[in-house]
Design a protein around this motif. Structure first.
Motif, PDB file in Angstrom:
ATOM      1  N   PHE A  75      23.602  27.028  -0.063  1.00 40.31           N
ATOM      2  CA  PHE A  75      24.930  26.936  -0.704  1.00 40.31           C
ATOM      3  C   PHE A  75      26.055  27.591   0.029  1.00 40.31           C
ATOM      4  N   LEU A  76      27.101  26.733  -0.107  1.00 38.94           N
ATOM      5  CA  LEU A  76      28.361  27.026   0.867  1.00 38.94           C
ATOM      6  C   LEU A  76      29.571  27.556   0.041  1.00 38.94           C
ATOM      7  N   ALA A  77      29.804  26.549  -0.966  1.00 39.47           N
ATOM      8  CA  ALA A  77      31.024  26.589  -1.608  1.00 39.47           C
ATOM      9  C   ALA A  77      31.101  25.732  -2.918  1.00 39.47           C
ATOM     10  N   ALA A  78      31.586  25.892  -3.953  1.00 41.22           N
ATOM     11  CA  ALA A  78      31.959  25.171  -5.009  1.00 41.22           C
ATOM     12  C   ALA A  78      33.557  24.989  -5.666  1.00 41.22           C
ATOM     13  N   ARG A  79      33.656  23.924  -5.847  1.00 43.34           N
ATOM     14  CA  ARG A  79      35.259  23.578  -6.504  1.00 43.34           C
ATOM     15  C   ARG A  79      35.050  23.030  -7.806  1.00 43.34           C
ATOM     16  N   LEU A  80      35.902  23.419  -8.879  1.00 41.36           N
ATOM     17  CA  LEU A  80      35.830  22.872  -9.967  1.00 41.36           C
ATOM     18  C   LEU A  80      37.053  22.236 -10.429  1.00 41.36           C
ATOM     19  N   VAL A  81      37.130  20.788 -10.770  1.00 43.67           N
ATOM     20  CA  VAL A  81      38.340  20.430 -11.091  1.00 43.67           C
ATOM     21  C   VAL A  81      38.341  19.699 -12.141  1.00 43.67           C
ATOM     22  N   ARG A  82      39.464  19.796 -13.017  1.00 42.20           N
ATOM     23  CA  ARG A  82      39.580  19.422 -14.495  1.00 42.20           C
ATOM     24  C   ARG A  82      40.182  18.025 -14.269  1.00 42.20           C
ATOM     25  N   LEU A  83      39.542  17.170 -14.851  1.00 46.20           N
ATOM     26  CA  LEU A  83      39.991  15.742 -14.920  1.00 46.20           C
ATOM     27  C   LEU A  83      40.863  15.198 -16.432  1.00 46.20           C
ATOM     28  N   PRO A  84      41.207  14.094 -16.484  1.00 42.95           N
ATOM     29  CA  PRO A  84      41.652  13.759 -18.001  1.00 42.95           C
ATOM     30  C   PRO A  84      40.638  13.550 -18.832  1.00 42.95           C
ATOM     31  N   GLY A  85      40.848  13.494 -20.034  1.00 42.58           N
ATOM     32  CA  GLY A  85      40.092  13.051 -21.188  1.00 42.58           C
ATOM     33  C   GLY A  85      38.511  14.169 -21.252  1.00 42.58           C
ATOM     34  N   ASP A  86      38.885  15.220 -21.229  1.00 46.58           N
ATOM     35  CA  ASP A  86      37.652  16.150 -21.311  1.00 46.58           C
ATOM     36  C   ASP A  86      36.760  16.086 -20.172  1.00 46.58           C
ATOM     37  N   GLU A  87      36.965  15.609 -19.259  1.00 49.37           N
ATOM     38  CA  GLU A  87      36.008  15.305 -17.968  1.00 49.37           C
ATOM     39  C   GLU A  87      36.330  16.572 -16.805  1.00 49.37           C
ATOM     40  N   TRP A  88      35.344  16.816 -16.174  1.00 49.02           N
ATOM     41  CA  TRP A  88      35.423  17.783 -15.042  1.00 49.02           C
ATOM     42  C   TRP A  88      34.684  17.048 -13.912  1.00 49.02           C
ATOM     43  N   LEU A  89      35.092  17.519 -12.534  1.00 53.21           N
ATOM     44  CA  LEU A  89      34.241  17.341 -11.430  1.00 53.21           C
ATOM     45  C   LEU A  89      34.090  18.653 -10.599  1.00 53.21           C
ATOM     46  N   ASP A  90      32.619  18.777 -10.471  1.00 55.85           N
ATOM     47  CA  ASP A  90      32.121  19.780  -9.655  1.00 55.85           C
ATOM     48  C   ASP A  90      31.816  19.426  -8.090  1.00 55.85           C
ATOM     49  N   ILE A  91      32.510  20.137  -7.296  1.00 55.36           N
ATOM     50  CA  ILE A  91      32.043  19.753  -5.868  1.00 55.36           C
ATOM     51  C   ILE A  91      31.306  20.892  -5.257  1.00 55.36           C
ATOM     52  N   VAL A  92      30.178  20.765  -4.923  1.00 52.25           N
ATOM     53  CA  VAL A  92      29.230  21.668  -4.479  1.00 52.25           C
ATOM     54  C   VAL A  92      29.000  21.282  -3.100  1.00 52.25           C
ATOM     55  N   GLU A  93      29.183  22.308  -1.933  1.00 52.17           N
ATOM     56  CA  GLU A  93      29.075  21.963  -0.614  1.00 52.17           C
ATOM     57  C   GLU A  93      27.668  22.995  -0.316  1.00 52.17           C
ATOM     58  N   TRP A  94      26.692  22.174   0.337  1.00 55.77           N
ATOM     59  CA  TRP A  94      25.389  22.546   0.852  1.00 55.77           C
ATOM     60  C   TRP A  94      25.315  22.559   2.302  1.00 55.77           C
ATOM     61  N   ARG A  95      24.617  23.496   3.085  1.00 59.10           N
ATOM     62  CA  ARG A  95      24.101  23.288   4.231  1.00 59.10           C
ATOM     63  C   ARG A  95      23.577  22.056   4.740  1.00 59.10           C
ATOM     64  N   SER A  96      22.648  21.561   3.951  1.00 59.81           N
ATOM     65  CA  SER A  96      21.919  20.285   4.142  1.00 59.81           C
ATOM     66  C   SER A  96      21.714  19.458   3.007  1.00 59.81           C
ATOM     67  N   SER A  97      21.081  18.381   3.208  1.00 61.46           N
ATOM     68  CA  SER A  97      20.612  17.402   1.912  1.00 61.46           C
ATOM     69  C   SER A  97      19.253  18.171   1.208  1.00 61.46           C
ATOM     70  N   GLU A  98      18.630  18.755   2.206  1.00 64.03           N
ATOM     71  CA  GLU A  98      17.385  19.464   1.792  1.00 64.03           C
ATOM     72  C   GLU A  98      17.543  20.538   0.695  1.00 64.03           C
ATOM     73  N   ASP A  99      18.847  21.469   1.265  1.00 61.89           N
ATOM     74  CA  ASP A  99      19.099  22.451   0.325  1.00 61.89           C
ATOM     75  C   ASP A  99      19.445  22.045  -0.954  1.00 61.89           C
ATOM     76  N   TYR A 100      20.152  21.049  -1.010  1.00 62.74           N
ATOM     77  CA  TYR A 100      20.776  20.482  -2.321  1.00 62.74           C
ATOM     78  C   TYR A 100      19.630  20.086  -3.267  1.00 62.74           C
ATOM     79  N   ALA A 101      18.530  19.237  -2.533  1.00 58.44           N
ATOM     80  CA  ALA A 101      17.466  19.033  -3.136  1.00 58.44           C
ATOM     81  C   ALA A 101      16.575  20.186  -3.891  1.00 58.44           C
ATOM     82  N   VAL A 102      16.260  21.045  -2.993  1.00 59.02           N
ATOM     83  CA  VAL A 102      15.627  22.335  -3.596  1.00 59.02           C
ATOM     84  C   VAL A 102      16.427  22.831  -4.739  1.00 59.02           C
ATOM     85  N   SER A 103      17.622  23.008  -4.733  1.00 58.64           N
ATOM     86  CA  SER A 103      18.633  23.667  -5.594  1.00 58.64           C
ATOM     87  C   SER A 103      18.414  22.825  -7.024  1.00 58.64           C
ATOM     88  N   SER A 104      18.464  21.558  -6.722  1.00 57.62           N
ATOM     89  CA  SER A 104      18.520  20.627  -8.070  1.00 57.62           C
ATOM     90  C   SER A 104      17.177  20.738  -8.742  1.00 57.62           C
TER      91      SER A 104
END
Length: 96
Positions: free
Chosen positions: A38-67
């Motif tokens: 896990f490297l970093a995360a940003r949370l963005v508020r969008l219109p219409g009660d929607e949000w976007l979470d942008i999370v950076e991972w060192r690798s695709s494998e790290d993301y898969a393990v986290s998921s």
């Protein structure tokens, strides 16, 4: 190795926004303690009660393990519990 980026768009009911934001610091702390790559995360508020979470991972494998771990820690679970519905979830690669 390239940096993987997790893009998760979700909906949060207006009455749950405060809970979502209150849970965010503990979620980040849990990711830092329990999610290798896990490297970093940003949370963005969008219109219409929607949000976007942008999370950076060192690798695709790290993301898969986290998921696969899901909401295995209290801070992560509290954040996920404030989410009403998933809109999209994608993975990309960070370019320079």
């Amino acid at each position: 190795m390239t940096t993987s980026v997790e893009l998760t768009r979700f909906r949060v009911a207006p009455e749950k926004v405060e809970a979502l934001l209150a849970a965010r610091p503990a979620m980040i702390a849990d990711f830092e303690a329990d999610r290798e790559g896990f490297l970093a995360a940003r949370l963005v508020r969008l219109p219409g009660d929607e949000w976007l979470d942008i999370v950076e991972w060192r690798s695709s494998e790290d993301y898969a393990v986290s998921s696969r771990k899901g909401p295995n820690r209290p801070g992560i679970k509290a954040f996920f519990d404030a989410i009403d519905s998933l809109v999209t979830a994608e993975e990309g690669v960070l370019s320079a």
